[in-house]
Motif scaffolding. Structure first.
Motif, PDB file in Angstrom:
ATOM      1  N   ALA A 120     -16.591  89.927 -60.203  1.00 51.81           N
ATOM      2  CA  ALA A 120     -17.155  88.699 -59.629  1.00 51.81           C
ATOM      3  C   ALA A 120     -18.084  89.012 -58.464  1.00 51.81           C
ATOM      4  CB  ALA A 120     -16.033  87.780 -59.182  1.00 51.81           C
ATOM      5  N   ALA A 180     -21.322  90.119 -59.628  1.00 55.23           N
ATOM      6  CA  ALA A 180     -22.162  88.981 -60.008  1.00 55.23           C
ATOM      7  C   ALA A 180     -22.845  88.389 -58.776  1.00 55.23           C
ATOM      8  CB  ALA A 180     -21.318  87.924 -60.711  1.00 55.23           C
ATOM      9  N   ARG A 240     -25.501  88.477 -66.094  1.00 53.80           N
ATOM     10  CA  ARG A 240     -24.323  87.735 -65.665  1.00 53.80           C
ATOM     11  C   ARG A 240     -23.398  87.443 -66.856  1.00 53.80           C
ATOM     12  NH1 ARG A 240     -24.369  84.754 -60.629  1.00 53.80           N
ATOM     13  NH2 ARG A 240     -25.950  85.656 -59.251  1.00 53.80           N
ATOM     14  N   ASP A 288     -20.029  79.912 -66.382  1.00 55.68           N
ATOM     15  CA  ASP A 288     -19.432  80.647 -65.276  1.00 55.68           C
ATOM     16  C   ASP A 288     -20.330  81.824 -64.880  1.00 55.68           C
ATOM     17  OD1 ASP A 288     -16.856  79.186 -65.035  1.00 55.68           O
ATOM     18  OD2 ASP A 288     -16.624  79.889 -67.114  1.00 55.68           O
ATOM     19  N   PHE A 289     -20.235  82.190 -63.624  1.00 52.76           N
ATOM     20  CA  PHE A 289     -21.079  83.240 -63.044  1.00 52.76           C
ATOM     21  C   PHE A 289     -22.558  82.852 -63.102  1.00 52.76           C
ATOM     22  CE2 PHE A 289     -18.171  87.214 -63.653  1.00 52.76           C
ATOM     23  CZ  PHE A 289     -17.277  86.657 -62.757  1.00 52.76           C
ATOM     24  N   ASN A 321     -24.099  81.526 -57.524  1.00 56.42           N
ATOM     25  CA  ASN A 321     -23.123  81.999 -56.546  1.00 56.42           C
ATOM     26  C   ASN A 321     -21.972  81.026 -56.366  1.00 56.42           C
ATOM     27  OD1 ASN A 321     -24.733  84.169 -56.230  1.00 56.42           O
ATOM     28  ND2 ASN A 321     -25.393  83.727 -54.136  1.00 56.42           N
ATOM     29  N   THR A 368     -19.649  81.536 -59.192  1.00 59.09           N
ATOM     30  CA  THR A 368     -18.995  82.831 -58.985  1.00 59.09           C
ATOM     31  C   THR A 368     -17.960  82.740 -57.878  1.00 59.09           C
ATOM     32  OG1 THR A 368     -21.035  83.921 -59.680  1.00 59.09           O
ATOM     33  CG2 THR A 368     -19.407  85.280 -58.553  1.00 59.09           C
TER      34      THR A 368
END
Length: 886
Positions: free
Chosen positions: A95, A98, A721, A789-790, A793, A796
């Motif tokens: 994470a 990312a 990502r 997702d990701f 920010n 994340t």
């Protein structure tokens, strides 16, 4: 055996032996078994009590296996949680990777507007200003009554003031003569003449020369004349002479006159052959020798010569009246090191001859008996008693005028040139001394009272300091309060200095001269008080504010007025100062310039004169910009201004205001101000129903902001990502399998199993540990979806927050299992200790004391031997009868 008849003694010994044998058998049995209670017959109470203790110990020992298994089950769960924590940490690393990768969008959602001239240091942009007029207090001129306002031509320095003394006289010295005896030459009847040689002198009683010989020495006014065989008069660097006896007598007399400074009446050999030594009118004459008078006797003098000047009638002093002499001079000699202080400048008197130009410090120059610098300081060298060039009263007046600015000194190659800038101090024909101030400063002379009294400028006496004050005068052509030399005005950070001097001529070294103002072209200037006017002050102020600019040249400065501005002016005695459009006006000062020009106290008791420019169009100063809440942030309302009082001026200040609302700003070289979503919310859209952040405020009346632009995805970044999402899901999948594998003997606390442990033989002391299924779902860690997702920010950080919560859950569960494991281990150790206690108690009831039984065995063996011997003794009587029968 009843038929056997034993004596009483034998029977008694037999019984004793049988008892000992029984005891010995019992002792040997205890030693062999180690117990003193082997059957209920031995000790029923101890036997059955020990049996009960052994039974309980056996029951508890049977429970230890279950407790040990419980320990291993908890340790297996702890091992599983440790592995799960490592998996969570790995997921966090992914994470964070990312977060550290490109934001995922080439352009974030934004709105933009152009502010002409905006820069990161000033977002307000270009704003025009108009010149405003600031009015001073009324300035009055020097007309009596103080009600007439000044004009532009009124001078700043005023007119000269004068201090007129009273007549000063001196005694006019006359020549005095000292005559020796008749000298002869050649024969006793030929008297000497001035052309005769020194070597030919006789005393009249012989033809053999009796005059000075080589090696003889005369001392004249402290300087020596040494006679040599030959040679014309020669002087060394100390003023001492040599002269050959082959020179005429007139050459010797001329040398004496030179040392004494006598030019008015030369010494001679008179018609009667006598040497006549004249003092002249400069100083007394002293002649001696180094041989007790023998050399003087050779010249016809019976004793050392000490002749004072003749005293004549009194006469007024003149500029050429000397300071050194006590006869015909100003008075008593001035002490070496005496000083006068004139307007802060120093005049020093030294009792020596002036130095040569080559020996001066850089910046100093000599003229006559005065060594001066260009700042008004000077040194007057009085000369010595053996030097004709003594300092005069005129030198004192010149030095005072240099210090006051009435004269100025130009230094070149160690030589000084004095130039008059006004009416110089002087001495009238009646001997009256007049000290004049300059037009640029009052005159203040501080020095020994006796010296100033010798010029009849004061009646004070003594060696202490006395000050003479000569103020400048004011009138209809001068301002009422004259500006002091050295006063300064600071206008918008530029400096205007008022100097007591005439304006220098435009030249290669003075290229900024305009009127009585000299500027450096950068806004700083000097106003020269000697001749400077109110108009010159306004010119200097306009140069400082930028209303006027100067082009410098060797012929003088050319001034240009700023486009759209008016020069400062004068109206009804008040300065009308133009602020210019470059900046607001701020004037402060030192000295009395602020007061003299009506600038002091224009607002209460303030010593700063201030005025603001008139505001023009342009820029966003005073405008407000608002944003509604974006992504749950705090709404923003900012007003553009100078950065004080909560206003925003710089890009840094604007970003600080936008940050709580998850927004960020930037401005480019073209003045385009862009408000964007922050990196945390790069995937969100400004102004959308879901995300918010609608722009509003009065700034829209000045600026046109674009419609919010949606974010533009960066395909490469999103692909990267998405790959990180895949890695993350692989790690999360391992949480399930790791939890399922953390079992021992069929029990898995991480899979939700329950562990029950029994700690005593009655089953009343137990511990039940309920497991928790530590699956990704139970930990709040769902499988991520690429493209959702990701994606930025914020997304994340949401996953990171869930991972942190999962870590907290695991730590809490590990702590719980650790606490239970501690309890189980404590009960395990307790059970072991209790078994030992029970078994020890049982042994204490049944075990024999081997030391005691061994002692008993030894004692019984001894006793048995004694009994056998006693039985043998008891049978001795029967053996005696047997012997008789034999």
């Amino acid at each position: 055996m009843a038929d056997v008849v034993l004596s009483a003694a034998v029977r008694q010994n037999l019984l004793s032996l049988q008892s000992t044998a029984d005891l010995l058998a019992t002792t040997q049995n205890r030693l062999a078994s180690g117990k003193k209670v082997n059957t209920a017959l031995d000790n029923p109470t101890n036997f059955f009590t020990a049996a009960g203790l052994d039974s309980r110990a056996s029951d508890i020992n049977n429970l230890l296996d279950g407790i040990g298994n419980g320990v291993q089950i908890l340790q297996a769960a702890n091992t599983g949680i440790t592995s799960l924590n490592k998996l969570i940490d790995t997921a966090k690393s992914i994470a964070n990777q990312a977060l550290q990768s490109n934001v995922g969008y080439s352009t974030k959602s934004n709105v933009a507007a152009t502010i002409a001239g905006a820069t990161p240091n000033d977002l307000r942009g270009t704003q025009t200003f108009a010149s405003a007029i600031a009015t001073s207090n009324v300035i009055y001129d020097g007309t009596a009554g103080g009600t007439s306002g000044v004009s532009l031509t009124d001078t700043l320095g005023g007119g000269i003031g004068s201090l007129v003394g009273t007549a000063v006289t001196k005694n006019v010295p006359t020549d005095a003569t000292s005559t020796g005896a008749v000298l002869y030459t050649g024969t006793a009847t030929a008297t000497a003449t001035g052309t005769d040689l020194i070597s030919s002198l006789t005393n009249g009683s012989t033809t053999t020369p009796t005059g000075p010989q080589a090696g003889d020495v005369l001392v004249v006014d402290g300087k020596t004349i040494t006679f040599t065989a030959t040679g014309t008069p020669t002087v060394d660097s100390n003023g001492n002479y040599t002269i050959g006896v082959n020179q005429p007598i007139n050459a010797l007399l001329a040398t004496v006159d030179t040392i004494n400074g006598n030019t008015s009446n030369p010494s001679v050999v008179n018609s009667s052959g006598h040497l006549e030594l004249h003092t002249g009118t400069n100083r007394a004459l002293s002649v001696s020798d180094t041989s007790g008078g023998t050399v003087l006797a050779k010249l016809g003098f019976s004793a050392p010569v000490s002749t004072s000047l003749g005293t004549g009638a009194s006469a007024p002093i003149t500029a050429s009246t000397k300071l050194f002499n006590t006869v015909g001079g100003l008075g008593a000699a001035i002490a070496d090191g005496t000083t006068l202080t004139v307007n802060g400048k120093t005049i020093t008197f030294k009792a020596s001859d002036p130095p040569s130009p080559a020996g001066l410090l850089v910046g100093s120059g000599v003229l006559g008996n005065i060594v001066a610098d260009s700042q008004g300081n000077s040194t007057i060298y009085l000369g010595t008693s053996n030097t004709f060039t003594n300092a005069t009263v005129g030198d004192v007046l010149t030095s005072i005028d240099l210090a006051s600015g009435v004269k100025s000194a130009t230094i070149s190659g160690g030589i000084a040139t004095f130039t008059a800038n006004g009416t110089a101090s002087s001495i009238s024909g009646a001997g009256v001394v007049t000290l004049n101030s300059s037009t640029g400063a009052d005159l203040h002379v501080t020095g020994p009272a006796d010296f100033l009294k010798s010029l009849n400028l004061t009646t004070s006496t003594g060696s202490g300091p006395t000050t003479l004050d000569v103020p400048r005068i004011t009138g209809a052509n001068t301002i009422g309060t004259l500006i002091d030399d050295g006063s300064i005005l600071t206008v918008n950070g530029k400096t205007i200095t008022f100097k007591n001097a005439p304006v220098p001529l435009a030249s290669a070294t003075h290229t900024g001269v305009s009127g009585h103002v000299e500027t450096d072209g950068l806004g700083n200037s000097t106003v020269y008080l000697q001749g400077g006017t109110v108009a010159d002050v306004l010119k200097a102020i306009d140069l400082a504010t930028g209303v006027q600019t100067a082009t410098l040249s060797q012929t003088g400065a050319t001034l240009t007025t700023q486009l759209g501005s008016a020069n400062s002016s004068l109206s009804s005695g008040s300065l009308k100062i133009s602020t210019g459009s470059a900046s607001d006006l701020t004037i402060s000062g030192t000295g009395n310039a602020m007061l003299a020009l009506g600038l002091a106290g224009n607002t209460g008791t303030s010593t700063v004169f201030q005025a603001s420019r008139a505001s023009g169009a342009g820029g966003v100063s005073g405008k407000t910009m608002t944003f509604t809440s974006f992504k749950g942030g705090s709404p923003v309302s900012v007003t553009f201004g100078d950065g004080t009082g909560g206003t925003v001026k710089t890009l840094a200040q604007l970003n600080a205001a936008l940050a709580p609302n998850n927004l960020t700003a930037q401005v480019d070289a073209n003045g385009v101000l862009m408000i964007s979503a922050s990196n945390d919310y790069a995937s969100s859209t400004l102004g959308s129903v879901a995300d918010g952040g609608v722009l509003g405020g009065s700034i829209t009346s000045t600026l046109t902001f674009t419609t919010p632009n949606p974010p533009v995805a960066d395909l490469n970044s999103q692909a990267a990502r998405a790959k990180l999402v895949e890695q993350y899901n692989n790690v999360i999948a391992q949480i399930t399998t790791t939890s399922q594998d953390a079992s021992f003997n069929g029990v898995n606390l991480l899979n939700g199993d329950t562990l029950k442990l029994v700690f005593n033989e009655t089953g009343k002391s137990t511990l039940t540990i309920v497991g928790t299924a530590l699956t990704p779902a139970a930990l709040g860690l769902p499988t991520l979806v690429a493209g959702t997702d990701f994606i930025d920010n914020a997304a994340t950080n949401k996953t990171l927050a869930a991972l942190n919560t999962a870590s907290t859950t695991l730590r809490s569960q590990a702590s719980s299992y650790g606490s239970n494991l501690s309890i189980v281990q404590i009960r395990q150790n307790f059970a072991k200790s209790l078994i030992n206690v029970l078994q020890t108690g049982s042994a204490n009831l049944t075990l024999a004391d081997t030391n005691e039984e061994a002692a008993n065995s030894q004692a019984l063996s001894t006793r048995q031997s004694i009994a056998v011997s006693a039985l043998s003794l008891a049978n001795q009587s029967q053996q005696s009868v047997l012997q008789l029968l034999r």
